[in-house]
Write a protein that holds these residues in place. Structure first.
Motif, PDB file in Angstrom:
ATOM      1  N   UNK A 124      17.178 -38.007  35.382  1.00 40.26           N
ATOM      2  CA  UNK A 124      17.149 -38.379  33.967  1.00 40.26           C
ATOM      3  C   UNK A 124      15.690 -38.561  33.572  1.00 40.26           C
ATOM      4  N   UNK A 125      15.134 -37.611  32.817  1.00 45.46           N
ATOM      5  CA  UNK A 125      13.711 -37.615  32.493  1.00 45.46           C
ATOM      6  C   UNK A 125      13.301 -38.822  31.665  1.00 45.46           C
ATOM      7  N   UNK A 126      14.263 -39.463  31.008  1.00 41.73           N
ATOM      8  CA  UNK A 126      13.938 -40.604  30.169  1.00 41.73           C
ATOM      9  C   UNK A 126      13.995 -41.940  30.875  1.00 41.73           C
ATOM     10  N   UNK A 127      14.384 -41.938  32.154  1.00 40.74           N
ATOM     11  CA  UNK A 127      14.535 -43.197  32.883  1.00 40.74           C
ATOM     12  C   UNK A 127      13.273 -43.545  33.674  1.00 40.74           C
ATOM     13  N   UNK A 128      13.247 -44.781  34.143  1.00 38.71           N
ATOM     14  CA  UNK A 128      12.269 -45.161  35.140  1.00 38.71           C
ATOM     15  C   UNK A 128      11.008 -45.809  34.599  1.00 38.71           C
ATOM     16  N   UNK A 129      10.127 -46.154  35.535  1.00 35.08           N
ATOM     17  CA  UNK A 129       8.854 -46.782  35.198  1.00 35.08           C
ATOM     18  C   UNK A 129       7.941 -45.847  34.417  1.00 35.08           C
ATOM     19  N   UNK A 130       8.109 -44.535  34.660  1.00 27.87           N
ATOM     20  CA  UNK A 130       7.267 -43.535  33.988  1.00 27.87           C
ATOM     21  C   UNK A 130       8.195 -42.523  33.320  1.00 27.87           C
ATOM     22  N   UNK A 131       8.742 -42.837  32.161  1.00 23.61           N
ATOM     23  CA  UNK A 131       9.641 -41.899  31.490  1.00 23.61           C
ATOM     24  C   UNK A 131       8.881 -40.747  30.845  1.00 23.61           C
TER      25      UNK A 131
ATOM     26  N   UNK B 191       6.399 -42.437  42.538  1.00 19.49           N
ATOM     27  CA  UNK B 191       6.775 -43.466  41.571  1.00 19.49           C
ATOM     28  C   UNK B 191       7.570 -42.875  40.411  1.00 19.49           C
ATOM     29  N   UNK B 192       7.242 -41.666  40.043  1.00 16.52           N
ATOM     30  CA  UNK B 192       7.922 -41.025  38.917  1.00 16.52           C
ATOM     31  C   UNK B 192       9.397 -40.789  39.232  1.00 16.52           C
ATOM     32  N   UNK B 193       9.684 -40.343  40.457  1.00  9.69           N
ATOM     33  CA  UNK B 193      11.059 -40.002  40.827  1.00  9.69           C
ATOM     34  C   UNK B 193      11.838 -41.172  41.392  1.00  9.69           C
ATOM     35  N   UNK B 194      11.173 -42.301  41.642  1.00 10.26           N
ATOM     36  CA  UNK B 194      11.819 -43.388  42.379  1.00 10.26           C
ATOM     37  C   UNK B 194      13.084 -43.911  41.706  1.00 10.26           C
TER      38      UNK B 194
END
Length: 342
Positions: A49-56, A39-42
């Protein structure tokens, strides 16, 4: 009190039910970390981009270190306290923190342990007396506070304080061991030695080979467990927990464990010469092989355990995704601020 190297458990086999339980805890922890990894990398691409996504933000996963949490927490109850590190999920799971609430917190949702305010490095669960922190060695002093409270209350509850081998060079580590030894507090110190303090090898940061040797200077026994052996961890923790509950004071357990993935997700690990060998040291299939050779498990049982773990984990992930994101208008709620003191 000299350092004791904990031998493999060969003198007496642990009960089959206990061995299966240890394996189940390890599998649940790994299944959870694999789901968080997914989920973290999805949605962090293209690129990373470490600041993107459901789990930034940063994510520190504990794959390979499951034997430490499983072996230690098998002796604990919800009345005991555990303070963990910035790599906390395996200890949270082994100590019984609710998967749904923890996952919602990691996703920053309102149904999380901290109402989505803390994230994965700041998990707090009053129900199980579990907490963790992103600050190195920060969990040791709070564990002493809880152990002191248990001692004053006259209960047999104990505190378990976990840190990594890099944090064993911090002042808080040494100060905590000294005070615990002086006051004979009911606390078990656990050092997870995964060989790497971020990208620095232990040999380049620590003046002695075993941090367990440091226990003797603070009036407590020190035990080092080799080979990431969950049953040896269980044996060492049994002695330490019994000692703490009996009012005999603290102990230090150091476990030579394994960090299979990066210090954080996105860490390319170019500093590690052992990457090609990691899969061969994975403690979970190794323990499954050991239990199957002993007739404790068979292929069908292993499959059932993995399936049950997957069902629980996917339920927690679905719960977290369905939980609302906190309303920005509530940003000043549940946190200390100047207005809350007026």
């Amino acid at each position: 009190m000299s350092t004791i190297t904990s031998p493999p458990v060969t003198s007496r086999a642990l009960p089959a039910e206990l061995r299966v339980s240890l394996y189940e805890t390890m599998v649940l922890s790994r299944t959870y970390e694999e789901a968080i990894l997914r989920e973290y990398h999805a949605d962090k691409g293209p690129g990373f981009d470490i600041g993107k996504g459901l789990v930034p933000g940063e994510m520190h996963l504990s794959a390979g270190q499951e034997p430490v949490a499983a072996g230690v927490c098998a002796h604990l109850t919800a009345a005991d306290a555990v303070t963990a590190t910035h790599r906390p999920h395996h200890f949270a799971i082994a100590h019984g923190v609710d998967l749904r609430s923890m996952t919602a917190e990691i996703f920053g949702r309102v149904d999380g342990l901290g109402r989505g305010r803390g994230g994965h490095m700041h998990l707090f669960d009053p129900e199980t007396h579990f907490s963790c922190s992103g600050i190195i060695a920060e969990g040791y002093p709070p564990a002493l506070g809880m152990a002191f409270a248990f001692q004053r209350q006259g209960t047999d509850s104990i505190a378990v304080a976990v840190t990594g081998e890099g944090a064993a060079n911090q002042g808080a580590f040494h100060e905590s061991l000294n005070l615990a030894g002086l006051w004979r507090l009911p606390v078990v110190f656990v050092v997870e030695d995964n060989d790497w303090g971020i990208s620095v090898p232990r040999r380049a940061s620590t003046s002695i080979a075993n941090n367990a040797d440091r226990a003797a200077a603070n009036g407590m026994p020190g035990v080092r467990v080799e080979d990431n052996d969950v049953e040896a961890v269980w044996e060492a923790a049994r002695t330490a927990v019994q000692r703490a509950r009996a009012g005999e004071g603290p102990s230090l357990i150091e476990v030579h464990t394994l960090r299979m993935w990066g210090h954080f997700e996105g860490d390319a690990q170019g500093y590690r010469p052992d990457l090609a060998e990691l899969a061969g040291h994975d403690p979970i299939p190794a323990y499954a092989d050991k239990l199957m050779a002993a007739g404790v498990l068979d292929d069908a049982a292993v499959e059932r355990i993995h399936a049950a773990a997957s069902e629980r984990v996917e339920d927690a992930v679905a719960f977290a995704k369905a939980s609302p994101v906190p309303d920005p208008a509530t940003a000043h709620q549940y946190v200390f601020n100047e207005r809350s003191t007026r």
